[in-house]
Design a protein around this motif. Structure first.
Motif, PDB file in Angstrom:
ATOM      1  N   ALA A  18       7.375 -12.918  27.355  1.00  0.00           N
ATOM      2  CA  ALA A  18       6.739 -12.110  26.306  1.00  0.00           C
ATOM      3  C   ALA A  18       5.258 -12.451  26.178  1.00  0.00           C
ATOM      4  CB  ALA A  18       7.454 -12.334  24.974  1.00  0.00           C
ATOM      5  N   THR A  19       4.937 -13.723  26.287  1.00  0.00           N
ATOM      6  CA  THR A  19       3.532 -14.146  26.203  1.00  0.00           C
ATOM      7  C   THR A  19       2.734 -13.600  27.378  1.00  0.00           C
ATOM      8  OG1 THR A  19       4.218 -16.165  25.082  1.00  0.00           O
ATOM      9  CG2 THR A  19       2.008 -16.149  26.039  1.00  0.00           C
ATOM     10  N   TRP A  20       3.309 -13.685  28.567  1.00  0.00           N
ATOM     11  CA  TRP A  20       2.609 -13.201  29.756  1.00  0.00           C
ATOM     12  C   TRP A  20       2.375 -11.703  29.680  1.00  0.00           C
ATOM     13  CZ3 TRP A  20       6.393 -16.059  33.504  1.00  0.00           C
ATOM     14  CH2 TRP A  20       6.147 -17.428  33.454  1.00  0.00           C
ATOM     15  N   LYS A  21       3.373 -10.953  29.222  1.00  0.00           N
ATOM     16  CA  LYS A  21       3.197  -9.498  29.102  1.00  0.00           C
ATOM     17  C   LYS A  21       2.096  -9.170  28.103  1.00  0.00           C
ATOM     18  CE  LYS A  21       6.495  -6.536  28.805  1.00  0.00           C
ATOM     19  NZ  LYS A  21       7.740  -5.819  28.496  1.00  0.00           N
ATOM     20  N   MET A  22       2.036  -9.914  27.008  1.00  0.00           N
ATOM     21  CA  MET A  22       0.994  -9.666  26.011  1.00  0.00           C
ATOM     22  C   MET A  22      -0.377 -10.025  26.566  1.00  0.00           C
ATOM     23  SD  MET A  22       0.346  -8.394  23.133  1.00  0.00           S
ATOM     24  CE  MET A  22       2.003  -8.171  22.584  1.00  0.00           C
ATOM     25  N   MET A  23      -0.459 -11.087  27.337  1.00  0.00           N
ATOM     26  CA  MET A  23      -1.737 -11.465  27.944  1.00  0.00           C
ATOM     27  C   MET A  23      -2.224 -10.376  28.893  1.00  0.00           C
ATOM     28  SD  MET A  23      -2.840 -14.517  26.943  1.00  0.00           S
ATOM     29  CE  MET A  23      -3.807 -15.148  28.277  1.00  0.00           C
ATOM     30  N   ALA A  82      10.330 -16.558  25.944  1.00  0.00           N
ATOM     31  CA  ALA A  82       9.056 -16.725  25.242  1.00  0.00           C
ATOM     32  C   ALA A  82       7.874 -16.607  26.209  1.00  0.00           C
ATOM     33  CB  ALA A  82       9.027 -18.073  24.528  1.00  0.00           C
ATOM     34  N   ASP A  83       7.988 -17.242  27.363  1.00  0.00           N
ATOM     35  CA  ASP A  83       6.891 -17.183  28.331  1.00  0.00           C
ATOM     36  C   ASP A  83       6.686 -15.770  28.857  1.00  0.00           C
ATOM     37  OD1 ASP A  83       6.370 -19.834  28.015  1.00  0.00           O
ATOM     38  OD2 ASP A  83       7.224 -20.466  29.933  1.00  0.00           O
ATOM     39  N   LEU A  96      -3.817 -16.627  33.483  1.00  0.00           N
ATOM     40  CA  LEU A  96      -2.421 -17.021  33.664  1.00  0.00           C
ATOM     41  C   LEU A  96      -2.260 -17.872  34.919  1.00  0.00           C
ATOM     42  CD1 LEU A  96      -0.589 -13.688  32.792  1.00  0.00           C
ATOM     43  CD2 LEU A  96      -0.727 -15.739  31.408  1.00  0.00           C
ATOM     44  N   LYS A 112      12.814 -20.641  26.712  1.00  0.00           N
ATOM     45  CA  LYS A 112      11.454 -20.792  27.249  1.00  0.00           C
ATOM     46  C   LYS A 112      11.097 -19.621  28.161  1.00  0.00           C
ATOM     47  CE  LYS A 112       8.637 -24.239  29.737  1.00  0.00           C
ATOM     48  NZ  LYS A 112       7.439 -23.570  29.514  1.00  0.00           N
TER      49      LYS A 112
END
Length: 138
Positions: free
Chosen positions: A15-20, A12-13, A29, A9
């Motif tokens: 990587a998602t935050w960096k993409m956002m 995944a989180d 966020l 988790k």
């Protein structure tokens, strides 16, 4: 089990935050994500980006481990190997299937039903309509 889920988790989180952030969506966020990203930025200034990412993921992992009910300190999780494992012993090259022979032209002509032209069908429908209007509704 908790440690593995927390690590997955966290990765995944992060990587998602960096993409956002790259897509200019940092305002949506949560506050926790913004604090972790701020610590990532400060770590990225002092060390390489990959090391800063791993250090930030480790911080997120420890936080998630406690939130998921883990007791004590979070155990070290071995990450996946850096070099991809390549085993080419069972790889088969793609081969195009051989073309299927076309059926003979004579056999397809005998099996096909004769088709009525569209104009003939339209004329028949028009005659039926006129006949119904003339004979039944008069």
């Amino acid at each position: 089990m908790i440690a593995r889920r927390a690590d997955t988790k966290a990765r995944a989180d992060f990587a998602t935050w960096k993409m956002m952030v790259k897509l200019n969506g940092a305002s949506s966020l949560p506050a926790e994500a913004l604090t972790f990203l701020a610590s990532y930025k400060s770590l990225a200034e002092t060390m390489a980006e990959a090391e800063a990412s791993e250090a930030t993921i480790e911080l997120i992992y420890k936080s998630y481990y406690v939130d998921m009910g883990g007791t004590g300190t979070a155990p070290d999780i071995k990450s996946m190997p850096k070099d991809p494992i390549v085993d080419t012993s069972n790889v088969m090259a793609f081969k195009r299937p051989s073309p299927q022979p076309l059926p003979a032209a004579n056999s397809s002509a005998t099996k096909a039903r004769p088709r009525l032209p569209v104009a003939l069908i339209f004329i028949c429908l028009a005659l039926i309509y006129v006949g119904i209007r003339y004979f039944l509704l008069q």
